[in-house]
Design a protein around this motif. Structure first.
Motif, mmCIF file in Angstrom:
data_model
loop_
_atom_site.group_PDB
_atom_site.id
_atom_site.type_symbol
_atom_site.label_atom_id
_atom_site.label_comp_id
_atom_site.label_asym_id
_atom_site.label_seq_id
_atom_site.Cartn_x
_atom_site.Cartn_y
_atom_site.Cartn_z
ATOM 1 N N ALA A 222 -3.576 4.644 -2.114
ATOM 2 C CA ALA A 222 -4.412 5.438 -1.413
ATOM 3 C C ALA A 222 -4.295 6.830 -1.644
ATOM 4 N N PHE B 34 -10.390 1.478 5.757
ATOM 5 C CA PHE B 34 -9.333 0.778 5.242
ATOM 6 C C PHE B 34 -9.458 -0.680 5.100
ATOM 7 N N THR C 229 -9.211 7.991 1.089
ATOM 8 C CA THR C 229 -9.011 8.258 2.392
ATOM 9 C C THR C 229 -9.901 9.125 3.042
ATOM 10 N N ILE D 223 -7.782 2.749 -3.020
ATOM 11 C CA ILE D 223 -8.581 2.844 -2.043
ATOM 12 C C ILE D 223 -8.509 4.413 -1.609
ATOM 13 N N THR E 147 0.410 5.321 0.530
ATOM 14 C CA THR E 147 -0.587 6.428 0.646
ATOM 15 C C THR E 147 0.129 7.701 0.056
ATOM 16 N N VAL F 146 -4.086 8.301 8.523
ATOM 17 C CA VAL F 146 -3.727 7.557 7.338
ATOM 18 C C VAL F 146 -2.724 6.509 8.158
ATOM 19 N N CYS G 109 -2.940 2.445 8.474
ATOM 20 C CA CYS G 109 -2.261 1.657 7.728
ATOM 21 C C CYS G 109 -1.761 0.383 8.577
ATOM 22 N N LEU H 166 0.771 -1.347 -0.115
ATOM 23 C CA LEU H 166 -0.027 0.071 -0.097
ATOM 24 C C LEU H 166 0.967 1.203 0.047
#
Ligand SMILES: NC(=O)c1ccc[n+]([C@@H]2O[C@H](COP(=O)([O-])OP(=O)(O)OC[C@H]3O[C@@H](n4cnc5c(N)ncnc54)[C@H](OP(=O)(O)O)[C@@H]3O)[C@@H](O)[C@H]2O)c1
Length: 333
Positions: free
Chosen positions: A171, A202, A193, A191, A147, A229, A233, A145
């Motif tokens: 993300a 998430f 946020t 995805i 971000t 975030v 995670c 992932l």
């Protein structure tokens, strides 16, 4: 020469481009005539006095990333000659017509790389390499992932991870940014946020992508955002998952509870680029070689959203700090 000069830290609009003396090359340094500079989120913090490290004294010329042509070589052995095209990564001094840089902060530019994309690549791709490869130790086939994936470092990480054979989930905060990370980054999934219950959001988004019913479907998370975030995670990492901290664009520096890491068998680590330049330069050079090769092979491609003249730096930073930027903003000289 023209340069952005910081006399006193403050809002970005309070700073000006001024005429100052051009630098000279000290021993082991080169002077570079700057053609383009990349704007990074940390530069915005630096101009406001909010960056964790500051130069020893004011006034100073800020700026980390420049591309240009060597105009002077200092005394001693040198890898560079006058006329060489180089990328420069310094702690400060790049937002100017000329920058003096230690040789170890300069890299030869690939023949097929222009100055604008060159300036856009330096800190983002080197940071992505440190985070994904040197710290994250990503393996082909892993689910990763990223971000802040439509930002400078984020998009560089998405591209680099894809080139290394990872499955990448990006993300982002908007559909426009989602389109960018898929079309230009090659992200496999996206995805979002923008949820109040971000931990739950998430988990459910990762569950529906990976089929992992508890939402813990990610081997490695590369977090450029921090705040909520980062907290979210931690909730989607698999057994023995790793989280690499890149930065805190959100503004809130989060905390990870030691017992949470213990009971869930997780590793959380930092990825500071400047510290790697100081302590692990050989690995930085390996990264530069890989980044140059991947660019030449067309497997990474910096996305410059806007090019502005140096004098319009305030407009450039507005795009970054108001979260509108997709990819990079570059100033030209
Ligand atoms: N570790 C290092 O050595 C190193 C090196 C360079 C940069 N950094 C750090 O890495 C992070 C990203 O840097 P960058 O230059 O890639 O920045 P950038 O291009 O501005 O991207 C930052 C991303 O963070 C997200 N974001 C979330 N909250 C934000 C907010 N309040 N303001 C602005 N952006 C926000 C945005 O994505 P969404 O809108 O999709 O959320 C944005 O795309 C920063 O924290 C920076 O300090 C660390």
């Amino acid at each position: 020469m023209r340069a952005i000069v910081i006399h006193e830290y403050g809002p970005i609009g309070t700073h000006r481009v001024e005429d100052v003396a051009a630098p000279q090359a000290g021993p082991g340094e080169v002077v570079v005539a700057v053609k383009a500079v990349g704007l990074n989120f940390p530069d915005g913090l630096m101009l406001q006095g909010k960056y964790q490290n500051k130069p020893d004294r004011l006034p100073f010329v800020p700026g980390r990333d420049a591309s240009g042509i060597v105009t002077e070589v200092g005394t001693g052995e040198s890898r560079f000659r006058i006329g060489d095209r180089v990328l420069v990564q310094v702690f400060s001094g790049a937002f100017a017509e000329f920058v003096a840089a230690p040789e170890q902060r300069c890299f030869a530019m690939a023949d097929d790389l222009d100055f604008v994309p060159g300036a856009a690549m330096i800190t983002p791709y080197h940071t992505a390499f440190v985070a994904a490869v040197l710290r994250g130790d990503v393996k082909a086939g892993e689910t990763v992932l990223v971000t802040g994936a439509a930002g400078g470092v984020g998009l560089a990480a998405v591209q680099l991870l894809k080139a290394r054979g990872a499955r990448v989930i990006a993300a982002v905060s908007s559909q426009e940014k989602a389109d960018l990370v898929v079309d230009r980054g090659g992200a496999d999934n996206v995805i979002f946020t923008h949820f109040d219950d971000l931990k739950g959001a998430f988990r459910s988004q990762i569950a529906s992508i990976t089929g992992n019913t508890d939402g813990r479907g990610v081997d490695l998370a590369i977090d450029t955002v921090g705040g909520d975030v980062f907290d979210a995670c931690l909730r989607i990492l698999k057994f023995a998952g790793r989280l690499v901290i890149v930065g805190f664009a959100d503004g809130r520096i989060p905390a990870a509870k030691a017992n949470y890491l213990l009971y869930n068998n997780l590793t959380v680590m930092g990825a500071p680029l400047d510290v790697h330049f100081k302590h692990a330069f050989e690995e930085i050079e390996q990264g530069a070689t890989e980044i140059g090769r991947l660019y030449t092979e067309g497997r990474i491609d910096p996305q410059v959203m806007q090019t502005l003249p140096l004098e319009q730096f305030v407009e450039g930073f507005d795009l970054i700090l108001s979260r509108q930027v997709k990819g990079k903003v570059v100033l030209t000289l």
